[in-house]
Design a protein around this motif. Structure first.
Motif, PDB file in Angstrom:
ATOM      1  N   LEU A   1      -6.583 -65.949  -6.078  1.00  0.00           N
ATOM      2  CA  LEU A   1      -5.308 -65.716  -6.754  1.00  0.00           C
ATOM      3  C   LEU A   1      -4.850 -66.950  -7.516  1.00  0.00           C
TER       4      LEU A   1
ATOM      5  N   THR B   1      -1.097 -58.255   2.912  1.00  0.00           N
ATOM      6  CA  THR B   1      -0.750 -57.835   1.553  1.00  0.00           C
ATOM      7  C   THR B   1       0.625 -58.364   1.168  1.00  0.00           C
TER       8      THR B   1
ATOM      9  N   TYR C   1      -1.248 -57.864  -3.522  1.00  0.00           N
ATOM     10  CA  TYR C   1      -2.402 -58.764  -3.544  1.00  0.00           C
ATOM     11  C   TYR C   1      -2.727 -59.190  -2.120  1.00  0.00           C
TER      12      TYR C   1
ATOM     13  N   ASP D   1      -7.375 -63.344  -0.160  1.00  0.00           N
ATOM     14  CA  ASP D   1      -7.959 -63.787  -1.433  1.00  0.00           C
ATOM     15  C   ASP D   1      -7.066 -64.813  -2.134  1.00  0.00           C
TER      16      ASP D   1
ATOM     17  N   VAL E   1       2.802 -56.090  -8.134  1.00  0.00           N
ATOM     18  CA  VAL E   1       1.353 -56.183  -7.938  1.00  0.00           C
ATOM     19  C   VAL E   1       1.058 -56.550  -6.486  1.00  0.00           C
TER      20      VAL E   1
END
Length: 200
Positions: A156, A57, A148, A152, A146
């Motif tokens: 992104l 993350t 993320y 991914d 944010v």
């Protein structure tokens, strides 16, 4: 390796509050001469921070960018203050923009956005073992943070609001660093083993 051209003349042709443009007249080793313009950097430099909340993350920030006249999602960044180390600047900017400090920081690489005509570069720093701490910054409005998943990353970078090349490059480098495919040039700064840097 080619021989660098000789600088025959250098002059400042434009200056603003943020930028200075120089004109440089060069002679190449084959005798050819050319005049180039470049944007020059000022101050001690800048940092781009990759804050890892955990191994998958990353914390991004959404803020207004005057260059594109819109909001975009990118990594936190900022200028290094006079007398400040690169890693201290990264931790300060992290606290100002994201509301976290880092117990561990790692310089990864200095990258340039457009080396053909820009002198400016930015130092990519990974920050992890985060803890909540906020310092007041100079942003004109609150910054949205944010989280993320790095897994991914391809989704992104396909987003329309993710357009900053430095952030995209740094995210790919950190993904490879986490996988053990990229060796950082300097040791980790572990603030859990040393007194933490204090800020006024």
């Amino acid at each position: 390796m080619p021989t660098k051209p000789s600088i025959l003349k250098r002059a400042t042709v434009a200056r603003s509050r943020l930028f200075r443009a120089d004109e440089i007249h060069l002679r190449f080793s084959n005798g050819e001469e050319r005049t180039y313009e470049k944007l020059c950097s000022g101050g001690p430099g800048a940092v781009l921070i990759v804050p890892l909340l955990d191994e998958n993350t990353v914390l991004l920030v959404r803020e207004y960018a005057a260059g594109i006249e819109d909001y975009h999602l990118a990594l936190p960044k900022g200028a290094i203050d006079q007398g400040e180390t690169l890693l201290a600047a990264a931790n300060r900017e992290l606290k100002e923009e994201v509301g976290y400090g880092a117990r561990k920081l790692q310089f990864l690489k200095r990258i340039n956005l457009s080396p053909a005509y820009m002198e400016h570069g930015i130092n990519v720093v990974i920050a992890w073992e985060l803890y909540p701490e906020r310092l007041e910054g100079d942003e004109p409005e609150p910054i949205e943070v944010v989280p993320y998943p790095l897994s991914d990353l391809l989704q992104l970078i396909a987003r329309a609001d993710v357009c900053e090349g430095r952030s995209i490059a740094a995210l790919f480098m950190v993904r490879e660093w986490l996988a053990g495919n990229y060796q950082a040039p300097e040791p980790v700064l572990d603030l859990s083993l040393t007194p933490e840097v204090k800020y006024d």
